[in-house]
Design an enzyme around this catalytic site. Structure first.
Site, PDB file in Angstrom:
ATOM      1  N   GLU A  69       0.809  -1.129  -0.113  1.00  0.00           N
ATOM      2  CA  GLU A  69      -0.017  -0.078  -0.025  1.00  0.00           C
ATOM      3  C   GLU A  69       0.688   1.212  -0.016  1.00  0.00           C
ATOM      4  O   GLU A  69       0.308   2.323  -0.333  1.00  0.00           O
ATOM      5  CB  GLU A  69      -0.950  -0.051   1.065  1.00  0.00           C
ATOM      6  CG  GLU A  69      -1.692   1.221   1.157  1.00  0.00           C
ATOM      7  CD  GLU A  69      -2.520   1.313   2.474  1.00  0.00           C
ATOM      8  OE1 GLU A  69      -3.708   1.039   2.480  1.00  0.00           O
ATOM      9  OE2 GLU A  69      -1.906   1.432   3.779  1.00  0.00           O
ATOM     10  N   ARG A 134       6.702  10.382   7.412  1.00  0.00           N
ATOM     11  CA  ARG A 134       7.051   9.844   5.873  1.00  0.00           C
ATOM     12  C   ARG A 134       6.328  10.664   4.889  1.00  0.00           C
ATOM     13  O   ARG A 134       6.691  10.624   3.796  1.00  0.00           O
ATOM     14  CB  ARG A 134       6.258   8.367   5.903  1.00  0.00           C
ATOM     15  CG  ARG A 134       6.670   7.468   7.236  1.00  0.00           C
ATOM     16  CD  ARG A 134       8.033   6.990   6.695  1.00  0.00           C
ATOM     17  NE  ARG A 134       8.368   5.851   7.741  1.00  0.00           N
ATOM     18  CZ  ARG A 134       8.173   4.719   7.718  1.00  0.00           C
ATOM     19  NH1 ARG A 134       7.395   4.250   6.780  1.00  0.00           N
ATOM     20  NH2 ARG A 134       8.634   3.875   8.701  1.00  0.00           N
ATOM     21  N   HIS A 165       1.243   6.351  10.466  1.00  0.00           N
ATOM     22  CA  HIS A 165       0.625   6.733   9.216  1.00  0.00           C
ATOM     23  C   HIS A 165      -0.649   7.263   9.499  1.00  0.00           C
ATOM     24  O   HIS A 165      -1.486   6.813  10.309  1.00  0.00           O
ATOM     25  CB  HIS A 165       0.213   5.535   8.152  1.00  0.00           C
ATOM     26  CG  HIS A 165       1.580   5.118   7.573  1.00  0.00           C
ATOM     27  ND1 HIS A 165       1.926   3.763   7.522  1.00  0.00           N
ATOM     28  CD2 HIS A 165       2.531   5.753   7.002  1.00  0.00           C
ATOM     29  CE1 HIS A 165       2.895   3.803   6.729  1.00  0.00           C
ATOM     30  NE2 HIS A 165       3.497   5.020   6.360  1.00  0.00           N
ATOM     31  N   ILE A 246       6.109  -4.840  13.286  1.00  0.00           N
ATOM     32  CA  ILE A 246       6.724  -3.831  12.625  1.00  0.00           C
ATOM     33  C   ILE A 246       5.678  -2.856  12.271  1.00  0.00           C
ATOM     34  O   ILE A 246       5.478  -2.415  10.902  1.00  0.00           O
ATOM     35  CB  ILE A 246       7.403  -4.297  11.125  1.00  0.00           C
ATOM     36  CG1 ILE A 246       6.341  -5.461  10.649  1.00  0.00           C
ATOM     37  CG2 ILE A 246       8.633  -5.198  11.720  1.00  0.00           C
ATOM     38  CD1 ILE A 246       7.005  -6.193   9.501  1.00  0.00           C
ATOM     39  N   CYS A 252      -2.289  -2.058   4.687  1.00  0.00           N
ATOM     40  CA  CYS A 252      -1.033  -1.902   4.262  1.00  0.00           C
ATOM     41  C   CYS A 252      -0.750  -2.942   3.338  1.00  0.00           C
ATOM     42  O   CYS A 252       0.066  -2.976   2.512  1.00  0.00           O
ATOM     43  CB  CYS A 252      -0.045  -1.736   5.248  1.00  0.00           C
ATOM     44  SG  CYS A 252      -0.310  -1.765   6.916  1.00  0.00           S
TER      45      CYS A 252
HETATM   46  C1  CIR Z   1       7.059   0.800   7.842  1.00  0.00           C
HETATM   47  O1  CIR Z   1       7.632   1.143   8.835  1.00  0.00           O
HETATM   48  O2  CIR Z   1       7.141   1.300   6.798  1.00  0.00           O
HETATM   49  C2  CIR Z   1       6.820  -0.738   8.081  1.00  0.00           C
HETATM   50  N1  CIR Z   1       7.082  -1.435   8.887  1.00  0.00           N
HETATM   51  C3  CIR Z   1       5.083  -0.628   8.282  1.00  0.00           C
HETATM   52  C4  CIR Z   1       4.480  -0.070   7.255  1.00  0.00           C
HETATM   53  C5  CIR Z   1       2.777  -0.225   7.294  1.00  0.00           C
HETATM   54  N2  CIR Z   1       2.193   0.514   6.336  1.00  0.00           N
HETATM   55  C6  CIR Z   1       1.083   0.935   6.443  1.00  0.00           C
HETATM   56  O3  CIR Z   1       0.485   1.427   7.387  1.00  0.00           O
HETATM   57  N3  CIR Z   1       0.545   1.455   5.236  1.00  0.00           N
END
Ligand code: CIR
Length: 262
Positions: A69, A134, A165, A246, A252
């Site tokens: 995602e 981000r 996010h 994580i 996602c």
């Molecule tokens: C990150 O920190 O990018 C990944 N460990 C987790 C990403 C989760 N993505 C989302 O919520 N869209």
């Protein structure tokens, strides 16, 4: 037809390196086998709900690449390649680009700046873009320009500090209702959407994912499930305790869209 009547999804097989996925804190990462099990249950559920799901191969060089995602945003008629804000995830865009080019007639790219797809909430009326660690202002501006090319309207909002996010803290229950963690409870932010604040202690449930008639929710959030069911929407709980290590949730792990042909 509703905004959740998706026909297709793409997901990516978790790499062995998923154990090194990014996380806030120095706790241990997940086990590959356990992530694979959670991912398998997720894919099976999307298929049971009627979606055609394609599984892209694992990318060992990118521990977080299971979270498809974040490097792209998709609609029925087009895809937009984003630019994740974490340096270790930058290369995921070039990996997903050819996959989207074979599936979408139009694939737009982001101009300047950074945007993670996890910061983007598509509602029936507009596309909310949460500024975060981000996603920056330049990226949000570029995304609004790309969305305008598709006849869609983007609007900048704020992901609260300490929340990875925007969608870590919210998710649509239906076309007019959004579930939100208390930290995101801001009337202006959500426009005409009715806000349903998650029960205290269940903030981690916020990254729900509505697919067709069902709201997918992480296991272990009974009060949130009850709140959504009382609102009249069926829920289904999925295991997410490993990917949560994580900082990930349900939205996602896929890119979802309704094909123009359907
Ligand atoms: C990150 O920190 O990018 C990944 N460990 C987790 C990403 C989760 N993505 C989302 O919520 N869209």
């Amino acid at each position: 037809m509703s905004a959740f009547d998706f026909t297709h999804a793409i997901v990516r097989e978790p790499a062995q390196s998923v154990t090194d996925g990014l996380r806030d804190g120095d706790h241990a990462g997940p086990s590959h086998d356990a992530v694979k099990r959670e991912h398998g249950a997720y894919v099976a559920t999307l298929r049971e709900l009627g979606l055609e799901v394609e599984v892209l191969p694992a990318l060992e060089a990118y521990p977080d690449s299971i979270f498809v995602e974040d490097p792209a945003l998709v609609f029925s008629e087009a895809a937009i390649l984003l630019r994740p804000g974490a340096p270790t995830r930058a290369g995921e865009v070039a990996e997903i680009a050819p996959e989207l080019e074979t599936r979408f007639e139009r694939v737009l790219t982001l101009g300047d700046g950074f945007v993670d797809g996890g910061d983007v909430l598509t509602t029936p009326d507009e596309v909310l873009i949460g500024l975060s660690a981000r996603t920056d202002a330049a990226g949000a501006k570029s995304l609004i320009a790309a969305l305008a090319q598709l006849g869609k309207q983007g609007r900048v909002v704020k992901t609260p500090p300490g929340v990875l996010h925007f969608k870590t803290g919210c998710g649509l229950i239906d076309e007019g209702t959004v579930a939100i963690a208390a930290a995101l409870d801001d009337a202006e932010m959500f426009g005409d959407l009715k806000r349903m604040v998650l029960p205290a202690g269940e903030e981690a449930a916020a990254n729900i994912l509505r697919v067709r008639d069902t709201v997918l929710i992480g296991e272990g959030f009974p009060e949130t499930r009850e709140m959504i069911e009382r609102h009249g929407v069926t829920t289904l709980a999925l295991p997410i305790s490993e990917i949560a290590k994580i900082d990930a949730g349900l939205s996602c792990m896929s890119l979802r869209w309704r094909s123009v042909a359907s």
